[in-house]
Design a protein around this motif. Structure first.
Motif, PDB file in Angstrom:
ATOM      1  N   ARG A  12      15.070  11.735  -9.251  1.00  0.00           N
ATOM      2  CA  ARG A  12      14.473  12.077  -7.957  1.00  0.00           C
ATOM      3  C   ARG A  12      13.482  10.997  -7.527  1.00  0.00           C
ATOM      4  N   ILE A  13      13.261  10.945  -6.225  1.00  0.00           N
ATOM      5  CA  ILE A  13      12.349   9.962  -5.643  1.00  0.00           C
ATOM      6  C   ILE A  13      11.172  10.706  -5.025  1.00  0.00           C
ATOM      7  N   ALA A  14       9.957  10.293  -5.396  1.00  0.00           N
ATOM      8  CA  ALA A  14       8.742  10.943  -4.909  1.00  0.00           C
ATOM      9  C   ALA A  14       7.886   9.937  -4.159  1.00  0.00           C
ATOM     10  N   LEU A  15       7.346  10.356  -3.029  1.00  0.00           N
ATOM     11  CA  LEU A  15       6.443   9.524  -2.246  1.00  0.00           C
ATOM     12  C   LEU A  15       5.065  10.172  -2.241  1.00  0.00           C
ATOM     13  N   VAL A  16       4.060   9.390  -2.585  1.00  0.00           N
ATOM     14  CA  VAL A  16       2.681   9.884  -2.624  1.00  0.00           C
ATOM     15  C   VAL A  16       1.839   9.090  -1.646  1.00  0.00           C
ATOM     16  N   THR A  17       1.193   9.757  -0.698  1.00  0.00           N
ATOM     17  CA  THR A  17       0.306   9.074   0.236  1.00  0.00           C
ATOM     18  C   THR A  17      -1.104   9.006  -0.347  1.00  0.00           C
ATOM     19  N   GLY A  18      -1.851   8.001   0.081  1.00  0.00           N
ATOM     20  CA  GLY A  18      -3.215   7.854  -0.430  1.00  0.00           C
ATOM     21  C   GLY A  18      -3.247   7.686  -1.933  1.00  0.00           C
ATOM     22  N   VAL A  93       4.172  14.052  -1.557  1.00  0.00           N
ATOM     23  CA  VAL A  93       2.823  14.526  -1.866  1.00  0.00           C
ATOM     24  C   VAL A  93       1.886  13.998  -0.791  1.00  0.00           C
ATOM     25  N   ASN A  94       1.403  14.890   0.050  1.00  0.00           N
ATOM     26  CA  ASN A  94       0.482  14.526   1.127  1.00  0.00           C
ATOM     27  C   ASN A  94      -0.946  14.569   0.585  1.00  0.00           C
ATOM     28  N   ASN A  95      -1.416  13.413   0.146  1.00  0.00           N
ATOM     29  CA  ASN A  95      -2.728  13.351  -0.494  1.00  0.00           C
ATOM     30  C   ASN A  95      -3.761  12.582   0.324  1.00  0.00           C
ATOM     31  N   ALA A  96      -3.339  11.666   1.186  1.00  0.00           N
ATOM     32  CA  ALA A  96      -4.280  10.814   1.917  1.00  0.00           C
ATOM     33  C   ALA A  96      -5.296  11.655   2.679  1.00  0.00           C
ATOM     34  N   ALA A  97      -6.573  11.319   2.530  1.00  0.00           N
ATOM     35  CA  ALA A  97      -7.622  12.095   3.199  1.00  0.00           C
ATOM     36  C   ALA A  97      -8.915  11.300   3.229  1.00  0.00           C
ATOM     37  N   GLN A  98      -9.787  11.684   4.140  1.00  0.00           N
ATOM     38  CA  GLN A  98     -11.125  11.112   4.225  1.00  0.00           C
ATOM     39  C   GLN A  98     -12.137  12.232   4.345  1.00  0.00           C
ATOM     40  N   ALA A  99     -13.318  12.006   3.780  1.00  0.00           N
ATOM     41  CA  ALA A  99     -14.417  12.965   3.917  1.00  0.00           C
ATOM     42  C   ALA A  99     -15.393  12.448   4.980  1.00  0.00           C
ATOM     43  N   ASP A 111     -15.613  10.752  15.294  1.00  0.00           N
ATOM     44  CA  ASP A 111     -15.634  11.232  13.909  1.00  0.00           C
ATOM     45  C   ASP A 111     -14.639  12.373  13.733  1.00  0.00           C
ATOM     46  N   TRP A 112     -14.732  13.336  14.636  1.00  0.00           N
ATOM     47  CA  TRP A 112     -13.868  14.520  14.559  1.00  0.00           C
ATOM     48  C   TRP A 112     -12.388  14.122  14.641  1.00  0.00           C
ATOM     49  N   ALA A 113     -12.065  13.282  15.618  1.00  0.00           N
ATOM     50  CA  ALA A 113     -10.672  12.876  15.812  1.00  0.00           C
ATOM     51  C   ALA A 113     -10.138  12.134  14.597  1.00  0.00           C
ATOM     52  N   ARG A 114     -10.965  11.264  14.011  1.00  0.00           N
ATOM     53  CA  ARG A 114     -10.518  10.480  12.854  1.00  0.00           C
ATOM     54  C   ARG A 114     -10.209  11.382  11.659  1.00  0.00           C
ATOM     55  N   ILE A 115     -11.085  12.308  11.362  1.00  0.00           N
ATOM     56  CA  ILE A 115     -10.873  13.177  10.194  1.00  0.00           C
ATOM     57  C   ILE A 115      -9.670  14.094  10.408  1.00  0.00           C
ATOM     58  N   ILE A 116      -9.538  14.646  11.604  1.00  0.00           N
ATOM     59  CA  ILE A 116      -8.382  15.508  11.875  1.00  0.00           C
ATOM     60  C   ILE A 116      -7.093  14.703  11.834  1.00  0.00           C
ATOM     61  N   ASP A 117      -7.126  13.487  12.358  1.00  0.00           N
ATOM     62  CA  ASP A 117      -5.926  12.635  12.349  1.00  0.00           C
ATOM     63  C   ASP A 117      -5.472  12.324  10.925  1.00  0.00           C
ATOM     64  N   VAL A 118      -6.413  11.903  10.079  1.00  0.00           N
ATOM     65  CA  VAL A 118      -6.070  11.511   8.713  1.00  0.00           C
ATOM     66  C   VAL A 118      -5.712  12.709   7.853  1.00  0.00           C
ATOM     67  N   PHE A 197     -13.902  17.025  -8.232  1.00  0.00           N
ATOM     68  CA  PHE A 197     -13.353  16.155  -9.260  1.00  0.00           C
ATOM     69  C   PHE A 197     -14.175  14.866  -9.334  1.00  0.00           C
ATOM     70  N   ALA A 198     -14.106  14.225 -10.471  1.00  0.00           N
ATOM     71  CA  ALA A 198     -14.857  12.983 -10.687  1.00  0.00           C
ATOM     72  C   ALA A 198     -14.134  11.809 -10.031  1.00  0.00           C
ATOM     73  N   THR A 199     -14.146  11.797  -8.703  1.00  0.00           N
ATOM     74  CA  THR A 199     -13.518  10.738  -7.918  1.00  0.00           C
ATOM     75  C   THR A 199     -14.549  10.174  -6.944  1.00  0.00           C
ATOM     76  N   ASP A 200     -14.112   9.217  -6.131  1.00  0.00           N
ATOM     77  CA  ASP A 200     -15.030   8.589  -5.177  1.00  0.00           C
ATOM     78  C   ASP A 200     -15.512   9.556  -4.106  1.00  0.00           C
ATOM     79  N   MET A 201     -14.681  10.548  -3.748  1.00  0.00           N
ATOM     80  CA  MET A 201     -15.003  11.373  -2.586  1.00  0.00           C
ATOM     81  C   MET A 201     -16.315  12.151  -2.748  1.00  0.00           C
TER      82      MET A 201
END
Length: 259
Positions: A12-18, A93-99, A111-118, A197-201
């Motif tokens: 199988r082929i998997a695509l992961v964003t972000g 896997v839809n993972n791409a996101a911004q805080a 700000d609002w448009a950017r976060i909702i878009d991403v 989680f212990a990530t950058d976000m």
């Protein structure tokens, strides 16, 4: 099929964003470990190259595409190109996101448009592109799975993160709605809602000793998650092991939302 075989993604082929770091990187590594050919996308090309090398070092196949998820036309054309050159995509896997941390009165329209878009619109665009490619009929009887990365913020709300909370609540609602649209089409759509989680976000919180101590008091397990812990959960939702699940949102937060 044995219980363990149900978790395999061979062929199988998997695509992961972000996927250039954090939870996306760990999701990609776990999918590769389960046997999938993995396509990783993001905007930090040097980081994507590093993740791809980690995947290839295990003997798995990895492909890299730089991709701005807010450009819908580019997302659609890239998915179509990948399906033609790498092969039909079975897992998304839809993972791409911004805080975005700000008092509600300081949140600008931009700000609002950017976060909702991403965080939300891009999930819809990628899911729609994935589903349209499934209609081409190249997958045979191979099932399809979309795993959306939501957040505990969709359930509890977080002070100073109005746009982020709204976007992630939208992801959980979108997950359920799309799951109903695709339940008879051989595609399952579920969401994973991580806590801290212990990530950058959440880096600012975890960098402050007092803030971290206050946060841990709110988590029943008294710790934050390690990024590599997300991988097996993503594999579960992507694989036949969760074959009778669609429209589910799984909390993955150390017990935070159980209170």
């Amino acid at each position: 099929m044995s219980a363990l075989d149900a978790f395999r993604l061979d062929g199988r082929i998997a695509l992961v964003t972000g996927a250039s770091g954090g939870l996306g990187e760990q999701a990609a590594l776990a999918l590769a470990d389960a046997g999938a050919t993995v396509i990783i996308t993001g905007r930090r090309e040097h980081r994507l190259a590093s993740v791809a090398e980690r995947i290839r070092a295990t003997g798995a196949e990895a492909h890299v595409r730089s991709l701005d998820m807010t450009d819908s036309d580019v997302v659609r054309s890239t998915f179509s190109e990948l399906a033609s050159t790498v092969g039909p995509i079975d897992v998304l896997v839809n993972n791409a996101a911004q805080a975005h941390q700000a008092d509600v009165l300081d949140v600008t329209d931009a700000d609002w448009a950017r976060i909702i878009d991403v965080n939300l619109t891009a999930v819809f665009t990628a899911s729609q592109a994935f589903l349209r490619l499934r209609e081409v009929g190249q997958h045979g009887d191979r099932p399809g799975s979309i795993v959306n990365i939501a957040s505990l913020a969709a359930t509890i709300g977080v002070r100073g993160q109005a746009a982020y909370v709204a976007s992630k609540a939208g992801v959980t609602g979108l997950t359920r709605a799309l799951a109903l649209d695709t339940a008879r089409a051989g595609v399952r759509i579920n969401a994973l809602a991580p806590g801290y989680f212990a990530t950058d976000m959440p880096g600012d919180v975890l960098a402050d000793e007092a803030a971290t101590a206050a946060l841990l008091k709110k988590i029943p397990m008294r710790r934050v998650g390690e990024p590599e812990e997300i991988g097996p959960a993503v594999v579960f939702l992507a694989s036949d092991a969760s074959g009778y699940m669609t429209g589910a949102v799984l909390n993955f937060d150390g017990g935070y939302t159980a209170q």
